[in-house]
Design a protein around this motif. Sequence first.
Motif, PDB file in Angstrom:
ATOM      1  N   UNK A  88      92.157  27.766 -36.237  1.00 54.66           N
ATOM      2  CA  UNK A  88      92.704  26.470 -35.818  1.00 54.66           C
ATOM      3  C   UNK A  88      91.864  25.900 -34.677  1.00 54.66           C
ATOM      4  N   UNK A  89      91.693  24.584 -34.694  1.00 59.84           N
ATOM      5  CA  UNK A  89      90.907  23.887 -33.676  1.00 59.84           C
ATOM      6  C   UNK A  89      91.840  22.941 -32.917  1.00 59.84           C
ATOM      7  N   UNK A  90      92.064  23.173 -31.620  1.00 61.93           N
ATOM      8  CA  UNK A  90      93.005  22.329 -30.868  1.00 61.93           C
ATOM      9  C   UNK A  90      92.463  20.960 -30.482  1.00 61.93           C
ATOM     10  N   UNK A 115     101.312  31.789 -31.566  1.00 62.00           N
ATOM     11  CA  UNK A 115     101.141  30.959 -30.370  1.00 62.00           C
ATOM     12  C   UNK A 115     100.134  29.845 -30.640  1.00 62.00           C
ATOM     13  N   UNK A 116     100.500  28.621 -30.244  1.00 66.15           N
ATOM     14  CA  UNK A 116      99.626  27.453 -30.365  1.00 66.15           C
ATOM     15  C   UNK A 116      99.227  27.004 -28.971  1.00 66.15           C
ATOM     16  N   UNK A 117      97.997  27.317 -28.528  1.00 69.27           N
ATOM     17  CA  UNK A 117      97.561  26.869 -27.200  1.00 69.27           C
ATOM     18  C   UNK A 117      97.580  25.347 -27.106  1.00 69.27           C
ATOM     19  N   UNK A 118      97.467  24.842 -25.882  1.00 71.63           N
ATOM     20  CA  UNK A 118      97.479  23.395 -25.661  1.00 71.63           C
ATOM     21  C   UNK A 118      96.409  22.720 -26.506  1.00 71.63           C
ATOM     22  N   UNK A 119      96.765  21.552 -27.052  1.00 68.28           N
ATOM     23  CA  UNK A 119      95.846  20.795 -27.889  1.00 68.28           C
ATOM     24  C   UNK A 119      96.598  20.079 -28.988  1.00 68.28           C
ATOM     25  N   UNK A 120      95.844  19.441 -29.876  1.00 65.97           N
ATOM     26  CA  UNK A 120      96.424  18.721 -31.008  1.00 65.97           C
ATOM     27  C   UNK A 120      95.982  19.395 -32.292  1.00 65.97           C
ATOM     28  N   UNK A 147     103.709  24.076 -24.374  1.00 68.46           N
ATOM     29  CA  UNK A 147     104.498  23.099 -23.624  1.00 68.46           C
ATOM     30  C   UNK A 147     104.748  21.882 -24.477  1.00 68.46           C
ATOM     31  N   UNK A 148     105.915  21.260 -24.248  1.00 67.28           N
ATOM     32  CA  UNK A 148     106.296  20.124 -25.079  1.00 67.28           C
ATOM     33  C   UNK A 148     105.251  19.026 -25.071  1.00 67.28           C
ATOM     34  N   UNK A 149     104.646  18.755 -23.938  1.00 71.86           N
ATOM     35  CA  UNK A 149     103.662  17.677 -23.842  1.00 71.86           C
ATOM     36  C   UNK A 149     102.222  18.171 -23.973  1.00 71.86           C
ATOM     37  N   UNK A 150     102.018  19.463 -24.080  1.00 72.87           N
ATOM     38  CA  UNK A 150     100.660  20.006 -24.114  1.00 72.87           C
ATOM     39  C   UNK A 150     100.207  20.393 -25.510  1.00 72.87           C
ATOM     40  N   UNK A 151     101.124  20.827 -26.344  1.00 75.01           N
ATOM     41  CA  UNK A 151     100.795  21.225 -27.710  1.00 75.01           C
ATOM     42  C   UNK A 151     101.421  20.213 -28.667  1.00 75.01           C
ATOM     43  N   UNK A 152     100.595  19.649 -29.565  1.00 69.19           N
ATOM     44  CA  UNK A 152     101.066  18.610 -30.485  1.00 69.19           C
ATOM     45  C   UNK A 152     100.711  19.004 -31.914  1.00 69.19           C
ATOM     46  N   UNK A 153     101.701  18.927 -32.804  1.00 63.64           N
ATOM     47  CA  UNK A 153     101.459  19.057 -34.232  1.00 63.64           C
ATOM     48  C   UNK A 153     101.455  17.657 -34.825  1.00 63.64           C
TER      49      UNK A 153
END
Length: 520
Positions: A88-90, A115-120, A147-153
């Motif tokens: 995966x590429x954030x 775990x999904x590190x910060x990113x989109x 974090x709610x505002x740091x990781x975006x799907x």
Amino acid sequence: MMKESVRSSRRGPAHLWWVALGLVVLLTACTVKGTEEPVGSNDVVEPAPSGHGDWQVPGLVDRSGAPIEVPTPEPATGKTLDVTDFGADPDPDSHDDAPAIRKALDAAEPGDEVFLPAGTYDLRSTDPADKSANIVLRNGVHLRGEGQERTVLLTSLDGEKDSRVIRGSGVHDVIVADFTITSRHEGPLGDDPNDGDTGGGPMYGIHIGAREGKASSRILVENLGIRRFERHGISVKASREVTLSGNYISEATAVGPGGQGYGIAIEGSADQHDPDAANDSRHNVVIGNTFDGRHLRHAILLQFPTHNNLVAENTIVGSLLDAIDLHGEGEYLNEVRDNTVIGGQRAGIALGNPGGAKNKHDASGPGNWVHSNDLIGNRQGVLVILGTPDTLIEDNRITAGKDSKTGIEVRNAPGTVLRDNLITGGTDRFWAIQLSEDRGTDGRGKGIPSGLRVEYNVIRQAANGIRIDAGEDLSMVENVVDDIGGAKLRVADGIEVSRSAQGSSSTRASGVSRSRESAR
């Protein structure tokens, strides 16, 4: 591990009275954490008449009426699998990240966390085994961002029938937390409840449901942001012991009839009326969530036979229709408490619904308990209609605004009890409490208020007090009506009202007017 129980102390009665009546501003994307104290009330609630076996007491109780704790999953005890290790590429606008997230979930074992590190994370494909969903949950495997505002799907789903970003079917012991779900849809947001032709993005942000008749259970969904969806931000269908906490939901792309634009929906199954069934909907907890209702048809909705759920401590600012809605398809013995609803265009809390394109709505079920809510500047504070029976409405704090119509409005709702509510404010046409005839909807739910008890309510500095336009077998006891600008009490000709201990003090409504003129 967060545990929820039906017993806890209530909040102070004036905790949000600083809110301006005309407040319709957008809340910032904050997270309201569920309390660590048990939730519910120490008050004893009378059992409600019920056609649902020995389930008789509202809220988080077992069938005998004993308080229960709703279990939530234990934190991860195994490995943490980082999705970037699976490809995966954030970075925004990268390749399709959905396969890497699915690989990490497939490699995990119960007790592990993906775990999904910060990113989109760009979700451009659906699961090979489930073409409706980008991501499918697995038993015992958690999915967590940074974090709610740091990781975006960011999904590419856009209007596909029954499409879901995340789906769990018949799963158990799963935590989904700490990221935002949104879509690439760039069209307008929903703002017309009569327009069923708009929309876009996924149908559902998260969909938790049954599999082969077996409910999902012991699920925790917390600290998510969900926006730009068409039908439901979070949908919980025919499941139990699902806790939704600290989520922020906004920006539905459609709010038309037929199920569009619901923030959170807790649903039973339309044809499931057996509390012993494996997919009986009960013991779900909606606590401490925040809703920007400007583009939501309903913020929180309970639908079809679903019972003994808790809706508590949520904050809703604005909604296009009833903000918290028991949708008129048999919902029973639910507890709705300590919510704050501000500036809704319809009711803050409603029981019974006249709509329904496919499933014709009418009455909610018996024994629902609505208490200790702050309802500020809504068209109605609480509305009960279409034959919804045996509702207890108590200890609510209702503050009317300039567009408010009634504090508590009861039509055909046999056995309703209004007790210890505090109602203030309003302009000339506002009534604190109003009882009136229900004309029904397509022949369903027609009738007048019957068997109602109006007890110990305080109506102060309001435009008008209590108005009774229709009803039979009505009882009024020790209601304080003080410092009223218009009529304290107005009763239509021919209606008999039992008035035990009513009218002895100068602060109480002085007698019953037999005309339609104001009694000052």
